[in-house]
Design an enzyme around this catalytic site. Structure first.
Site, PDB file in Angstrom:
ATOM      1  N   GLY A 185      -2.545   3.999   6.960  1.00 55.39           N
ATOM      2  CA  GLY A 185      -1.500   4.497   7.858  1.00 55.39           C
ATOM      3  C   GLY A 185      -0.554   5.444   7.131  1.00 55.39           C
ATOM      4  O   GLY A 185      -0.096   6.444   7.697  1.00 55.39           O
ATOM      5  N   ALA A 196      -2.602   1.497   2.847  1.00 62.65           N
ATOM      6  CA  ALA A 196      -2.115   2.887   2.808  1.00 62.65           C
ATOM      7  C   ALA A 196      -2.903   3.854   3.690  1.00 62.65           C
ATOM      8  O   ALA A 196      -2.685   5.061   3.611  1.00 62.65           O
ATOM      9  CB  ALA A 196      -2.022   3.438   1.387  1.00 62.65           C
TER      10      ALA A 196
HETATM   11  P1  ATP Z   1      -2.506   0.146   6.863  1.00 61.08           P
HETATM   12  O1  ATP Z   1      -3.749  -0.674   6.589  1.00 61.08           O
HETATM   13  O2  ATP Z   1      -2.228   1.181   5.846  1.00 61.08           O
HETATM   14  O3  ATP Z   1      -1.307  -0.683   7.215  1.00 61.08           O
HETATM   15  P2  ATP Z   1      -2.223   0.966   9.522  1.00 61.08           P
HETATM   16  O4  ATP Z   1      -2.409  -0.380  10.154  1.00 61.08           O
HETATM   17  O5  ATP Z   1      -0.858   1.511   9.439  1.00 61.08           O
HETATM   18  O6  ATP Z   1      -2.907   1.022   8.118  1.00 61.08           O
HETATM   19  P3  ATP Z   1      -4.493   1.924  10.972  1.00 61.08           P
HETATM   20  O7  ATP Z   1      -4.326   2.252  12.390  1.00 61.08           O
HETATM   21  O8  ATP Z   1      -5.215   0.667  10.615  1.00 61.08           O
HETATM   22  O9  ATP Z   1      -3.056   2.030  10.306  1.00 61.08           O
HETATM   23  O10 ATP Z   1      -5.242   3.116  10.229  1.00 61.08           O
HETATM   24  C1  ATP Z   1      -4.656   4.391  10.101  1.00 61.08           C
HETATM   25  C2  ATP Z   1      -5.726   5.431  10.214  1.00 61.08           C
HETATM   26  O11 ATP Z   1      -6.647   5.266   9.128  1.00 61.08           O
HETATM   27  C3  ATP Z   1      -6.601   5.357  11.465  1.00 61.08           C
HETATM   28  O12 ATP Z   1      -5.998   5.975  12.568  1.00 61.08           O
HETATM   29  C4  ATP Z   1      -7.831   6.095  10.980  1.00 61.08           C
HETATM   30  O13 ATP Z   1      -7.585   7.483  10.949  1.00 61.08           O
HETATM   31  C5  ATP Z   1      -7.956   5.592   9.538  1.00 61.08           C
HETATM   32  N1  ATP Z   1      -8.777   4.369   9.463  1.00 61.08           N
HETATM   33  C6  ATP Z   1      -8.330   3.095   9.402  1.00 61.08           C
HETATM   34  N2  ATP Z   1      -9.375   2.229   9.349  1.00 61.08           N
HETATM   35  C7  ATP Z   1     -10.490   2.986   9.369  1.00 61.08           C
HETATM   36  C8  ATP Z   1     -11.892   2.704   9.318  1.00 61.08           C
HETATM   37  N3  ATP Z   1     -12.359   1.447   9.244  1.00 61.08           N
HETATM   38  N4  ATP Z   1     -12.765   3.751   9.356  1.00 61.08           N
HETATM   39  C9  ATP Z   1     -12.313   5.029   9.411  1.00 61.08           C
HETATM   40  N5  ATP Z   1     -11.010   5.362   9.461  1.00 61.08           N
HETATM   41  C10 ATP Z   1     -10.107   4.363   9.429  1.00 61.08           C
HETATM   42  O1  RIB Z   2       1.538   0.623   3.740  1.00 57.55           O
HETATM   43  C1  RIB Z   2       1.059   0.103   2.541  1.00 57.55           C
HETATM   44  C2  RIB Z   2       2.205  -0.318   1.681  1.00 57.55           C
HETATM   45  O2  RIB Z   2       2.883  -1.371   2.319  1.00 57.55           O
HETATM   46  C3  RIB Z   2       1.795  -0.864   0.335  1.00 57.55           C
HETATM   47  O3  RIB Z   2       1.684   0.136  -0.657  1.00 57.55           O
HETATM   48  C4  RIB Z   2       2.850  -1.898   0.029  1.00 57.55           C
HETATM   49  O4  RIB Z   2       3.747  -1.481  -0.958  1.00 57.55           O
HETATM   50  C5  RIB Z   2       3.560  -2.144   1.360  1.00 57.55           C
HETATM   51  O5  RIB Z   2       4.842  -1.697   1.339  1.00 57.55           O
END
Ligand code: ATP
Ligand code: RIB
Length: 306
Positions: free
Chosen positions: A253, A251
């Site tokens: 992203g 979450a």
């Molecule tokens: P998710 O794990 O929810 O799928 P995502 O892959 O959609 O995330 P990321 O680009 O990994 O998105 O992360 C979204 C935002 O979260 C980054 O742009 C940053 O602002 C923050 N973030 C993610 N990881 C870190 C970290 N290790 N340290 C600090 N901020 C982070």
């Molecule tokens: O982005 C994170 C979400 O992806 C989780 O809460 C899970 O429900 C999946 O849909």
């Protein structure tokens, strides 16, 4: 009349989360350290992220007519989110995500769409009057693509700013881009959309330029621990990630996208909104779970003040 509401159109899931010392390889079994259940789903997470910033938020989607569905709606309502447009689906169970989290907070997710998979263009057409009252409509791709595309087109036609978080990754028809105000892929999604492997600022810029050329007004690529890169016709920006102790990135992203929408809805510039959302997302990775990890406005302001 000034339009201040945020409409989130997307998925609602219950997340079943197993944390372990590392992620297992294919065919391997390892012992985990914990099992927890959280409220999740990309749409619902983004609605919670916007609402915790004080945005007047409406959630639209589908849950099953089961215990999970009732609990999810009650939980969103307790956040002050308008759930009028979350439909109870008699034919499908609520969406469920199975999430494995490793020691560094990295994860692997499989989602059973359930009722989220039954969101259709008819549901979206019913939202047109709501869209007309909203400043921003925030959409992801965890509902069927035809519904997401209808939402993008109709929200734009109603004069709302359309923020698309293209997650989970899938390619989009070229005709969708001119209806998008801000697109917020992560590195992997940016690669799927453009074919450019995104791993640093130069490759993020290359991918962002392609998305801009297709007609999106602004591109903000989230780069995990490398922060956030943005590109618009007015120029580019980059905010490095805050240095935090990442325990669970689920979450992150969603927090970024929901907070960005709340900030834009409140009239902040894209650049300022992205800088602030970068801080909110950093806080989210320091906590476990999906909606349980999303910070409030007060928590983000306190973090930025430190
Ligand atoms: P998710 O794990 O929810 O799928 P995502 O892959 O959609 O995330 P990321 O680009 O990994 O998105 O992360 C979204 C935002 O979260 C980054 O742009 C940053 O602002 C923050 N973030 C993610 N990881 C870190 C970290 N290790 N340290 C600090 N901020 C982070
Ligand atoms: O982005 C994170 C979400 O992806 C989780 O809460 C899970 O429900 C999946 O849909």
């Amino acid at each position: 009349m000034q339009r201040t509401k945020i409409l989130v159109i997307g998925s609602l899931n219950v997340d079943l989360v197993i944390q372990g010392p590392r992620l297992p390889e294919e065919g391997e079994t390892i012992m985990a350290t914990s099992f927890r259940r959280y409220f999740g789903g990309k749409g619902a997470n983004q609605a919670v992220a916007a609402a915790r910033q004080g945005a007047d938020t409406i959630m639209a989607g589908r849950v099953g007519a089961d215990n999970f569905g009732e609990e999810q709606v009650a939980s969103l309502a307790a956040e002050g989110i308008d759930t009028t447009y979350v439909l109870m689906d008699d034919e499908h169970s609520s969406g469920v995500a199975f999430i494995l989290v490793g020691a560094r907070g990295n994860n692997r997710i499989m989602v059973v769409a359930g009722a989220n998979g039954a969101v259709g263009p008819t549901d979206i057409e019913a939202l047109v009057p709501v869209m007309a009252a909203c400043s921003c409509v925030l959409i992801q791709l965890e509902i069927p693509l035809d519904a997401a595309l209808a939402a993008i087109r109709l929200a734009n036609a109603q004069g709302a700013k359309v923020i698309l978080d293209p997650a989970p990754a899938q390619s989009l028809p070229l005709s969708a881009y001119p209806h998008i105000t801000v697109i917020t892929p992560n590195a992997h999604e940016a690669q799927v959309l453009t074919g450019v492997p995104v791993h640093d600022l130069a490759s993020a810029k290359e991918a962002a330029q392609i998305l801009l050329d297709r007609g999106a007004l602004a591109v903000v690529i989230t780069l995990g621990s490398q922060g956030v890169y943005g590109l618009t016709l007015a120029g580019e920006f980059h905010y490095p990630a805050f240095e935090v102790n990442a325990v669970d990135t689920v979450a992150a992203g969603d927090t970024f996208a929901g907070v960005l929408a709340a900030q834009i809805g409140a009239g902040r510039s894209l650049k300022d909104a992205a800088e602030y959302a970068n801080a909110a997302a950093a806080l989210a990775v320091t906590r476990h779970g999906a909606q349980s990890s999303i910070p409030t406005r007060g928590e983000v302001l306190q973090f930025l003040g430190q």
